[in-house]
Design a protein around this motif. Structure first.
Motif, PDB file in Angstrom:
ATOM      1  N   TYR A 161       0.746  -1.110  -0.079  1.00 38.77           N
ATOM      2  CA  TYR A 161       0.002   0.004  -0.120  1.00 38.77           C
ATOM      3  C   TYR A 161       0.933   1.212   0.048  1.00 38.77           C
ATOM      4  CZ  TYR A 161       1.224  -0.690   4.964  1.00 38.77           C
ATOM      5  OH  TYR A 161       1.911  -0.844   6.107  1.00 38.77           O
ATOM      6  N   ARG A 175      -7.672   7.658   9.615  1.00 36.99           N
ATOM      7  CA  ARG A 175      -7.285   6.493   9.137  1.00 36.99           C
ATOM      8  C   ARG A 175      -6.535   6.303   8.064  1.00 36.99           C
ATOM      9  NH1 ARG A 175     -10.407   2.666  11.958  1.00 36.99           N
ATOM     10  NH2 ARG A 175     -12.008   3.500  13.155  1.00 36.99           N
ATOM     11  N   TYR A 233       0.902   2.428   8.438  1.00 31.60           N
ATOM     12  CA  TYR A 233       0.120   1.198   8.371  1.00 31.60           C
ATOM     13  C   TYR A 233      -0.942   1.342   7.174  1.00 31.60           C
ATOM     14  CZ  TYR A 233      -3.449   4.456  10.461  1.00 31.60           C
ATOM     15  OH  TYR A 233      -4.292   5.554  10.733  1.00 31.60           O
ATOM     16  N   GLU A 234      -1.690   0.280   6.691  1.00 33.31           N
ATOM     17  CA  GLU A 234      -2.390   0.341   5.532  1.00 33.31           C
ATOM     18  C   GLU A 234      -3.555   1.357   5.765  1.00 33.31           C
ATOM     19  OE1 GLU A 234      -4.803  -2.713   2.309  1.00 33.31           O
ATOM     20  OE2 GLU A 234      -3.873  -3.276   4.356  1.00 33.31           O
ATOM     21  N   SER A 237      -7.241   0.586   7.678  1.00 35.37           N
ATOM     22  CA  SER A 237      -7.032  -0.564   8.457  1.00 35.37           C
ATOM     23  C   SER A 237      -6.830  -0.397   9.772  1.00 35.37           C
ATOM     24  CB  SER A 237      -5.887  -1.466   8.268  1.00 35.37           C
ATOM     25  OG  SER A 237      -4.663  -0.605   8.654  1.00 35.37           O
ATOM     26  N   ASP A 238      -6.800   0.973  10.301  1.00 34.36           N
ATOM     27  CA  ASP A 238      -6.274   1.347  11.648  1.00 34.36           C
ATOM     28  C   ASP A 238      -6.885   2.863  11.811  1.00 34.36           C
ATOM     29  OD1 ASP A 238      -5.843   0.917  14.382  1.00 34.36           O
ATOM     30  OD2 ASP A 238      -3.764   0.572  14.137  1.00 34.36           O
TER      31      ASP A 238
END
Length: 371
Positions: A161, A175, A233-234, A237-238
């Motif tokens: 990603y 996010r 992070y992707e 996803s978080d």
């Protein structure tokens, strides 16, 4: 009459960064009482009906005791119900040295409460068809997308990603893949200059900003440098609270409207709400707005000022040590979309009332559903 739900928001610049702190600092308290057992229809504008002081005597006393208990020099409190201001009062001093009192016209830094203002600007652009929640960030701010740099894997980082995957919705909802543990939107020039990161073009920064003599680094350049780094992070996803994401949203407003961020917000969000006290704040005390309060750090923290005061014998910048709220914490005007606004408590309460749908203007449709 019942007040079944209340939102007490206490968020201010009380030292180094946008942190929630208790202690002897000036704070903004905006109290919005939402929902009603006696629904009223509120149209464009606001009805300022201040109640008999005796109705809020206990509340008034409680706020006074609170400020005394925590040694807070000055506070401003607003109570709004169904779009009407029922209580609006300043407590203590706006400046300790001059003993200037806090009034209803005193303006405070709003810190991260500014993010809701930025989100409102994005809403108007969505309603106008300029952008959508699913639009990719890279398509909306092409001028900020960085070039490749020798030694850095960008744009081909090892992850599956990248920044190409980030959407407007992910920026709004924290996010987008940015971890706040290392937030460059606060960095002093010395932090940039000392970074050992192959994806930051330190040589060009030194050239473009005369080894720090032209500091601070503007937000556009901060974002462009940071977008060259791999994401943490992707996207999607978080959840990680992100000042960077909201600084990017401010840049999206500029790129897609052809206007400055502050000018766009004033014209398309705040003026239709009848709000006239709000503006982007300034870092240096001599540049602050009329009626803006003085800021205090309860820990009396100091840091090198972000603005050089001159050059030493070697031509290097001199960064004098200063109190964090004055010029040592961060550059307020560069934090515009993520934390740069100043306001009175009453005008921020009006803003919130429009966001929750209690009050309406032609600028917003279904704002509460959006938020």
């Amino acid at each position: 009459m019942t007040w079944p739900r209340a939102w007490l928001k206490n968020d201010a610049f009380c030292g180094n960064g946008m942190k929630h702190r208790h202690g002897p600092c000036l704070i903004l308290v905006a109290l919005l009482l939402m929902t009603s057992a006696l629904p009223l229809t509120q149209s464009e504008g606001t009805r300022d009906l201040i109640s008999d002081d005796s109705a809020f005597a206990d509340f008034d006393e409680a706020i006074t005791e609170l400020t005394e208990r925590w040694s807070i020099p000055g506070t401003q409190v607003t109570v709004m119900y169904n779009g009407t201001l029922f209580f609006n009062k300043g407590y203590g001093v706006a400046d300790s040295d001059s003993a200037t009192n806090v009034t209803n016209e005193s303006k405070f830094r709003m810190a991260s409460l500014s993010k809701a203002v930025t989100s409102s600007g994005i809403l108007t652009m969505i309603q106008n068809g300029n952008i959508s929640l699913d639009d990719r960030m890279v398509d909306l701010i092409p001028d900020l997308i960085p070039s490749a740099l020798e030694g850095c894997d960008y744009p081909s980082h090892s992850t599956s990603y990248s920044i190409d995957n980030i959407t407007v919705s992910q920026l709004l909802n924290h996010r987008a893949g940015f971890n706040p543990s290392s937030d460059p939107t606060y960095w002093h020039w010395d932090t940039w200059e000392s970074r050992n990161d192959d994806c930051l073009d330190i040589d060009s920064l030194n050239t473009d900003y005369d080894d720090g003599n032209l500091a601070p680094v503007p937000m556009e350049r901060i974002l462009s440098e940071w977008l060259r780094r791999p994401l943490d992070y992707e996207p999607g996803s978080d959840y990680e609270y992100s000042n960077i994401g909201y600084q990017i949203l401010g840049q999206i407003i500029e790129a897609q409207s052809g206007m400055g961020y502050e000018a766009y917000i004033l014209e398309n969000v705040l003026t239709p709400m009848g709000i006239d006290s709000m503006s982007i704040g300034m870092t240096m005390p001599d540049q602050r707005a009329k009626d803006e309060v003085t800021y205090y750090d309860y820990e009396e923290d100091t840091s090198p000022c972000h603005f050089p005061s001159g050059e030493d014998g070697n031509g290097d910048p001199i960064f004098e040590t200063a109190a964090d709220p004055d010029c040592g914490g961060f550059v307020v005007e560069e934090k515009d979309g993520g934390g740069g606004w100043i306001a009175t408590a009453a005008d921020y309460a009006r803003f919130l009332a429009h966001i929750d749908g209690t009050m309406t203007t032609t600028a917003f449709n279904n704002s509460f559903e959006y938020f």
